[in-house]
Design a protein around this motif. Sequence first.
Motif, short mmCIF file in Angstrom:
data_model
loop_
_atom_site.label_atom_id
_atom_site.label_comp_id
_atom_site.label_asym_id
_atom_site.label_seq_id
_atom_site.Cartn_x
_atom_site.Cartn_y
_atom_site.Cartn_z
N PHE A 80 38.42 33.55 43.40
CA PHE A 80 39.35 34.55 42.87
C PHE A 80 40.81 34.11 42.98
O PHE A 80 41.60 34.34 42.06
CB PHE A 80 39.15 35.89 43.60
N ILE A 81 41.19 33.49 44.09
CA ILE A 81 42.62 33.21 44.29
C ILE A 81 42.92 31.75 44.57
O ILE A 81 44.10 31.38 44.65
CB ILE A 81 43.18 34.07 45.45
N GLY A 82 41.91 30.92 44.74
CA GLY A 82 42.16 29.54 45.14
C GLY A 82 42.06 28.57 43.98
O GLY A 82 42.08 28.96 42.81
N PRO A 83 41.92 27.28 44.29
CA PRO A 83 41.77 26.27 43.24
C PRO A 83 40.44 26.43 42.52
O PRO A 83 39.51 27.05 43.04
CB PRO A 83 41.83 24.94 44.02
N LYS A 84 40.37 25.88 41.35
CA LYS A 84 39.16 25.99 40.54
C LYS A 84 37.99 25.31 41.22
O LYS A 84 38.08 24.17 41.66
CB LYS A 84 39.41 25.36 39.16
N LEU A 85 36.88 26.03 41.31
CA LEU A 85 35.69 25.49 41.96
C LEU A 85 34.99 24.51 41.03
O LEU A 85 35.03 24.64 39.80
CB LEU A 85 34.73 26.61 42.33
N ARG A 86 34.34 23.53 41.63
CA ARG A 86 33.50 22.62 40.86
C ARG A 86 32.23 23.33 40.43
O ARG A 86 31.83 24.35 41.00
CB ARG A 86 33.14 21.40 41.70
N LEU A 87 31.60 22.78 39.42
CA LEU A 87 30.33 23.36 38.95
C LEU A 87 29.28 23.29 40.05
O LEU A 87 28.48 24.23 40.23
CB LEU A 87 29.85 22.61 37.71
N ILE A 88 29.29 22.22 40.81
CA ILE A 88 28.30 22.06 41.87
C ILE A 88 28.51 23.07 42.99
O ILE A 88 27.57 23.40 43.73
CB ILE A 88 28.33 20.61 42.41
N ASP A 89 29.74 23.60 43.12
CA ASP A 89 30.00 24.60 44.14
C ASP A 89 29.24 25.89 43.88
O ASP A 89 28.93 26.64 44.81
CB ASP A 89 31.50 24.90 44.23
N MET A 90 28.94 26.18 42.61
CA MET A 90 28.14 27.36 42.28
C MET A 90 26.74 27.23 42.87
O MET A 90 26.16 28.20 43.37
CB MET A 90 28.06 27.53 40.76
N ILE A 91 26.20 26.02 42.82
CA ILE A 91 24.87 25.78 43.40
C ILE A 91 24.95 25.86 44.91
O ILE A 91 24.06 26.44 45.56
CB ILE A 91 24.33 24.41 42.95
N LEU A 92 26.00 25.29 45.49
CA LEU A 92 26.16 25.34 46.94
C LEU A 92 26.35 26.77 47.44
O LEU A 92 25.87 27.13 48.52
CB LEU A 92 27.35 24.47 47.37
N TYR A 93 27.04 27.59 46.65
CA TYR A 93 27.21 29.00 47.00
C TYR A 93 25.85 29.70 47.04
O TYR A 93 25.55 30.46 47.98
CB TYR A 93 28.12 29.68 45.98
N HIS A 94 25.04 29.44 46.04
CA HIS A 94 23.70 30.04 45.99
C HIS A 94 22.85 29.54 47.15
O HIS A 94 22.09 30.31 47.76
CB HIS A 94 23.03 29.72 44.66
N LEU A 95 22.96 28.25 47.48
CA LEU A 95 22.20 27.69 48.59
C LEU A 95 22.61 28.33 49.91
O LEU A 95 21.76 28.67 50.75
CB LEU A 95 22.41 26.18 48.65
N ALA A 96 23.91 28.52 50.12
CA ALA A 96 24.39 29.16 51.35
C ALA A 96 23.88 30.60 51.45
O ALA A 96 23.53 31.07 52.53
CB ALA A 96 25.92 29.13 51.41
N PHE A 97 23.84 31.30 50.32
CA PHE A 97 23.38 32.69 50.32
C PHE A 97 21.90 32.80 50.70
O PHE A 97 21.52 33.59 51.57
CB PHE A 97 23.62 33.32 48.95
N VAL A 98 21.04 31.98 50.05
CA VAL A 98 19.61 32.08 50.34
C VAL A 98 19.31 31.55 51.74
O VAL A 98 18.37 32.04 52.41
CB VAL A 98 18.78 31.34 49.27
N ASN A 99 20.08 30.57 52.21
CA ASN A 99 19.88 30.08 53.58
C ASN A 99 20.27 31.14 54.60
O ASN A 99 19.62 31.28 55.65
CB ASN A 99 20.69 28.80 53.81
#
Length: 307
Positions: free
Chosen positions: A35-54
Amino acid sequence: MASNDIVLGFIFLFQTGFGALGNSFLLGLYTINFFIGPKLRLIDMILYHLAFVNDLMLLSKGIPQTMAAFGLTNFLDDVGCKLVFYLHRVARGLSLCTTCLLSSFQAITLSSGSSRWAGLKARALKFIVSICFLCWTFHLVAYYVTLLYVKGPNRSKNITGSNYLIYCSATTDVLFNVALYVFLIFLPDVLCVAIMVGTSGYMVFVLCKHHQRAKYIHGNNLTLTSSPETRATQSILLLVTLFVSFYSLNSILAFHIHLGKPTSWLVHISAFLTTCFPACSPFVLIVSDSQVPKYFLALWERIKLPV
């Protein structure tokens, strides 16, 4: 309560708390930077999902296992047992699916020099969202059987037959369970692990080839300063290695538990191996992925009050 049980309880407590803290840190960091920081990489979307399910996997398995290790075996009723095991199984399957997607995406990224792979990478966002949706749908439906055979705690102290879950129990027809497990769980899991091993081998090949080419060009004066892409690939390779190792050990142990006469220690060790990857993965990313410290520093600079 035996001293061994107390030690085991504190091990589970530390593993669950430490892992949940790391995953929650990544979730918060990615969310705020989105929302307020630098633009996330596309791979960060996958890492976000991985952190959530973990995180979901740790909380649904680690907390009940910690309580069971401390001697509390009747803290869940029938509905609670069904919900806890259902969430854990779904999160575990999603963790496997997301790690497989992560390694596949990074393999495509390394191959994006050609026009065909570059076009595939450009459309990857739509594919990632669709694949994540399909993974959620499949695992929510496939593990619905968990709601049918998991029951409330068995009052018997013998961990045999239907009571091998310690704080819950399970009753199911063996032949039906094996057939269902093979087609709904085992084959998809084997396919995901095979994809991870294949893409990891390909990434190692590409990195070695790149290193040899760079060494040939620069000669003996080569100083190895890894690019962000190389460091990201190395961190993903480490994640895949950890996942496959823990998954293989736990699968062998779980197979022995189902076929033999399980003891409480075997069940606890199996639970510990199950939660090792979700507890370790966030710290692998924090230490080895150069973008995570950059996101944190950018956020810190943004929220830091002027002196």
